[in-house]
Design a protein around this motif. Structure first.
Motif, PDB file in Angstrom:
ATOM      1  N   ASN A 180      15.811   7.062  47.985  1.00  0.00           N
ATOM      2  CA  ASN A 180      16.514   8.538  48.104  1.00  0.00           C
ATOM      3  C   ASN A 180      17.946   8.577  47.997  1.00  0.00           C
ATOM      4  OD1 ASN A 180      13.778   9.276  48.080  1.00  0.00           O
ATOM      5  ND2 ASN A 180      13.805   9.849  50.210  1.00  0.00           N
ATOM      6  N   LEU A 181      18.619   7.783  49.005  1.00  0.00           N
ATOM      7  CA  LEU A 181      19.949   7.768  49.178  1.00  0.00           C
ATOM      8  C   LEU A 181      20.498   7.184  47.871  1.00  0.00           C
ATOM      9  CD1 LEU A 181      20.416   6.865  53.094  1.00  0.00           C
ATOM     10  CD2 LEU A 181      21.072   9.034  51.823  1.00  0.00           C
ATOM     11  N   ALA A 182      20.210   6.008  47.234  1.00  0.00           N
ATOM     12  CA  ALA A 182      20.486   5.221  46.163  1.00  0.00           C
ATOM     13  C   ALA A 182      20.438   6.262  44.842  1.00  0.00           C
ATOM     14  CB  ALA A 182      20.070   4.099  45.923  1.00  0.00           C
TER      15      ALA A 182
ATOM     16  N   LEU B  34      16.260  23.061  45.662  1.00  0.00           N
ATOM     17  CA  LEU B  34      15.251  22.608  46.157  1.00  0.00           C
ATOM     18  C   LEU B  34      15.058  23.015  47.550  1.00  0.00           C
ATOM     19  CD1 LEU B  34      15.146  18.947  44.793  1.00  0.00           C
ATOM     20  CD2 LEU B  34      13.762  20.775  44.362  1.00  0.00           C
ATOM     21  N   LYS B  35      16.157  23.917  48.121  1.00  0.00           N
ATOM     22  CA  LYS B  35      16.029  24.390  49.652  1.00  0.00           C
ATOM     23  C   LYS B  35      15.997  23.321  50.577  1.00  0.00           C
ATOM     24  CE  LYS B  35      13.636  28.633  48.274  1.00  0.00           C
ATOM     25  NZ  LYS B  35      13.820  28.584  46.887  1.00  0.00           N
ATOM     26  N   ILE B  36      16.746  22.241  50.373  1.00  0.00           N
ATOM     27  CA  ILE B  36      16.990  21.366  51.295  1.00  0.00           C
ATOM     28  C   ILE B  36      18.466  21.031  51.710  1.00  0.00           C
ATOM     29  CG2 ILE B  36      14.811  19.888  50.548  1.00  0.00           C
ATOM     30  CD1 ILE B  36      16.626  18.022  49.011  1.00  0.00           C
ATOM     31  N   LEU B  37      19.366  22.046  51.283  1.00  0.00           N
ATOM     32  CA  LEU B  37      20.666  21.993  51.708  1.00  0.00           C
ATOM     33  C   LEU B  37      21.048  21.810  53.177  1.00  0.00           C
ATOM     34  CD1 LEU B  37      23.531  22.004  50.197  1.00  0.00           C
ATOM     35  CD2 LEU B  37      23.501  24.458  50.292  1.00  0.00           C
ATOM     36  N   HIS B  38      19.894  22.431  54.071  1.00  0.00           N
ATOM     37  CA  HIS B  38      20.310  22.430  55.530  1.00  0.00           C
ATOM     38  C   HIS B  38      19.880  21.269  56.235  1.00  0.00           C
ATOM     39  CE1 HIS B  38      15.841  23.327  54.666  1.00  0.00           C
ATOM     40  NE2 HIS B  38      15.939  22.851  56.233  1.00  0.00           N
ATOM     41  N   THR B  39      19.083  20.256  55.348  1.00  0.00           N
ATOM     42  CA  THR B  39      18.678  18.874  56.034  1.00  0.00           C
ATOM     43  C   THR B  39      19.699  17.960  56.132  1.00  0.00           C
ATOM     44  OG1 THR B  39      18.459  17.899  53.873  1.00  0.00           O
ATOM     45  CG2 THR B  39      16.676  19.318  54.692  1.00  0.00           C
ATOM     46  N   ARG B  40      19.523  17.064  57.197  1.00  0.00           N
ATOM     47  CA  ARG B  40      20.476  15.869  57.569  1.00  0.00           C
ATOM     48  C   ARG B  40      20.536  14.908  56.309  1.00  0.00           C
ATOM     49  NH1 ARG B  40      19.493  10.561  59.938  1.00  0.00           N
ATOM     50  NH2 ARG B  40      21.622   9.808  60.735  1.00  0.00           N
ATOM     51  N   PHE B  41      19.632  14.939  55.591  1.00  0.00           N
ATOM     52  CA  PHE B  41      19.594  13.998  54.169  1.00  0.00           C
ATOM     53  C   PHE B  41      20.827  14.539  53.250  1.00  0.00           C
ATOM     54  CE2 PHE B  41      18.533  13.282  49.710  1.00  0.00           C
ATOM     55  CZ  PHE B  41      18.624  12.066  49.613  1.00  0.00           C
ATOM     56  N   ALA B  42      20.968  15.958  53.153  1.00  0.00           N
ATOM     57  CA  ALA B  42      21.950  16.675  52.383  1.00  0.00           C
ATOM     58  C   ALA B  42      23.368  16.408  52.992  1.00  0.00           C
ATOM     59  CB  ALA B  42      21.532  18.104  52.313  1.00  0.00           C
ATOM     60  N   ARG B  43      23.344  16.614  54.287  1.00  0.00           N
ATOM     61  CA  ARG B  43      24.829  16.379  55.028  1.00  0.00           C
ATOM     62  C   ARG B  43      25.172  15.051  54.619  1.00  0.00           C
ATOM     63  NH1 ARG B  43      21.950  19.047  59.243  1.00  0.00           N
ATOM     64  NH2 ARG B  43      22.187  17.000  60.460  1.00  0.00           N
ATOM     65  N   LEU B  44      24.357  14.040  54.893  1.00  0.00           N
ATOM     66  CA  LEU B  44      24.912  12.611  54.707  1.00  0.00           C
ATOM     67  C   LEU B  44      25.263  12.639  53.360  1.00  0.00           C
ATOM     68  CD1 LEU B  44      22.137  10.531  56.516  1.00  0.00           C
ATOM     69  CD2 LEU B  44      24.564  10.539  57.249  1.00  0.00           C
ATOM     70  N   VAL B  45      24.506  12.973  52.265  1.00  0.00           N
ATOM     71  CA  VAL B  45      24.907  12.651  50.918  1.00  0.00           C
ATOM     72  C   VAL B  45      26.384  13.172  50.757  1.00  0.00           C
ATOM     73  CG1 VAL B  45      24.146  13.024  48.725  1.00  0.00           C
ATOM     74  CG2 VAL B  45      22.751  12.144  50.126  1.00  0.00           C
ATOM     75  N   LEU B  46      26.186  14.589  50.965  1.00  0.00           N
ATOM     76  CA  LEU B  46      27.442  15.230  50.672  1.00  0.00           C
ATOM     77  C   LEU B  46      28.618  14.820  51.418  1.00  0.00           C
ATOM     78  CD1 LEU B  46      26.122  18.935  50.654  1.00  0.00           C
ATOM     79  CD2 LEU B  46      26.673  17.422  48.763  1.00  0.00           C
ATOM     80  N   GLY B  47      28.574  14.349  52.570  1.00  0.00           N
ATOM     81  CA  GLY B  47      29.751  13.804  53.295  1.00  0.00           C
ATOM     82  C   GLY B  47      30.111  12.472  52.718  1.00  0.00           C
TER      83      GLY B  47
END
Length: 431
Positions: free
Chosen positions: A352-354, A161-174
């Protein structure tokens, strides 16, 4: 081994990898996780489909006849998957958003895990238990199954989805990285206890201490030692064959773990964690090369064999699947929503997070495989865990695709992160 036996093995592998790649490609085009197609390939070639067709049943018989060879390929694929996941995990750690990641990890993961342990005595039953199971190991597996989040599948969804660079992605992956490390340790303890009910307390305690110690040393001391060995000018192996050296580290970890009677799955994860260093890109190309081969053949075959082992005729219970899927999703989603509120998120942020952290994906399937192979869970519970991992991953992928297509924000703007949040909104709108 005769020529006909070798030909039979190669034919079965050809079918497994060919159909896994084909169905994986189709599912990617349908905006679904590739792993679903790979597992479906095994289901198609297994007793549930091919086994019911007269002329195709020979393929099933041939696959079952070559059990030892396929078991080796299965385990090699699993070890490579865990090795590459460990390497990816080391690269994902970030010092940003510590407060949010801490809340989401401790509350969002802690509540489902603790609830699984507390309610375990009433939830576990003979229908869930395998041949080597005991109540404690089965309760741990149940708790991990409710709490786990997939790093590989979620990463792939973000990349698509080309959103790997976003803060949302960093939070979820962290969050996923931190919780998976703790949950792998819990699963290691469960496998160490499997089948040990009749042993004395001293022997069981020594086994658990060895497992926990191996995990602790593998996360702290060994990575530092491996880093020094990597930089040594006498390490000709690492300089002239980085890929071979990385594989040697993997095998070395597995040999030590085997000598200590610790699960090789966790050894492979720790080997990947140790071989990568943030500021040193010596093994970047080597790991990329290993990853290309692994994801081209060994890992798709592993997931295909996972699907092949699913007994959807005799080893499936609709009631067990529905109860686990609904119950685990409700617990996980509510827990992450509560954690998100403590972390300062609201409304669509929480949804989104859940939903995304509810995706169990590859780790959920690995959990099922390890627990089933260790005799902790039954065939019906194994099928339930695999299907739940597939469904929750599809839910996460479909929801994020909807959010991005509608141009909705992944995370709403808040003080201190306006620039980052705006970038995420623009990314979603562009999608």
């Amino acid at each position: 081994m005769s020529n006909s036996d070798l030909t039979s093995i190669l034919f079965v592998l050809l079918l497994l990898v060919g159909l896994a790649q084909l169905l994986g490609y189709i599912f990617v085009k349908l905006r679904q996780p590739k792993v679903v197609g790979e597992i479906l390939a095994g289901v198609v070639l297994g007793p549930a489909v091919a086994g019911r067709i007269p002329f195709a049943s020979r393929v099933v018989e041939s696959t079952q006849h070559q059990g030892n060879i396929l078991t080796f390929v299965y385990w090699l694929g699993l070890l490579l998957l865990m090795f590459l996941s460990g390497a990816e995990t080391r690269q994902l750690f970030s010092r940003d958003e510590r407060r949010e990641v801490a809340w989401l990890s401790i509350v969002g993961t802690g509540i489902p895990f603790v609830l699984g342990l507390l309610l375990g005595p009433w939830l576990v039953s003979p229908a869930l238990a395998g041949a080597n199971s005991n109540r404690i190991s089965l309760m741990i597996v149940l708790a991990v199954a409710v709490a786990v989040t997939s790093v590989p599948v979620v990463s792939k969804i973000f990349a698509d989805l080309k959103i790997l660079h976003t803060r949302f992605a960093r939070l979820v992956l962290g969050v996923a990285v931190l919780e998976d490390i703790v949950l792998w340790l819990a699963l290691a303890v469960a496998t160490a206890m499997a089948g040990k009910t009749a042993l004395n307390t001293r022997q069981l305690s020594l086994h658990l201490v060895a497992t926990v110690a191996f995990f602790a040393v593998g996360l702290t001391i060994l990575p530092r030692m491996i880093k020094r060995i990597n930089k040594s000018r006498f390490n000709v192996f690492a300089r002239y064959s980085p890929a071979g050296y990385a594989i040697a580290v993997l095998l070395g970890y597995c040999v030590v773990a085997g000598a200590l009677d610790v699960s090789l799955v966790f050894a492979a994860f720790l080997a990947g964690f140790a071989v990568v260093h943030k500021k040193r890109r010596l093994f970047a190309e080597a790991l990329e090369a290993i990853g290309k081969v692994a994801f081209a053949f060994f890992i798709p075959v592993y997931f295909a064999i996972v699907g092949f082992k699913l007994d959807l005729i005799h080893g499936f219970s609709w009631s067990m699947f529905a109860l686990f899927l609904i119950g685990s999703c409700v617990v996980k989603i509510l827990s992450v929503s509560l954690a998100g509120r403590f972390a300062g998120f609201r409304r669509l942020d929480l949804v989104n997070l859940a939903i995304v952290t509810n995706a169990r994906g590859g780790p959920g399937i690995v959990l099922a495989s390890v627990a089933f192979d260790a005799g902790i869970i039954s065939a019906k519970f194994y099928t339930t865990l695999v299907l739940a991992a597939v469904v929750t991953s599809q839910m996460a992928g479909a929801w994020l695709d909807f959010v991005v297509r509608r141009g909705l924000p992944l995370l709403a703007p808040s003080p201190g992160h306006e620039a980052v949040r705006t970038s995420e909104q623009e990314t979603a709108t562009a999608g």
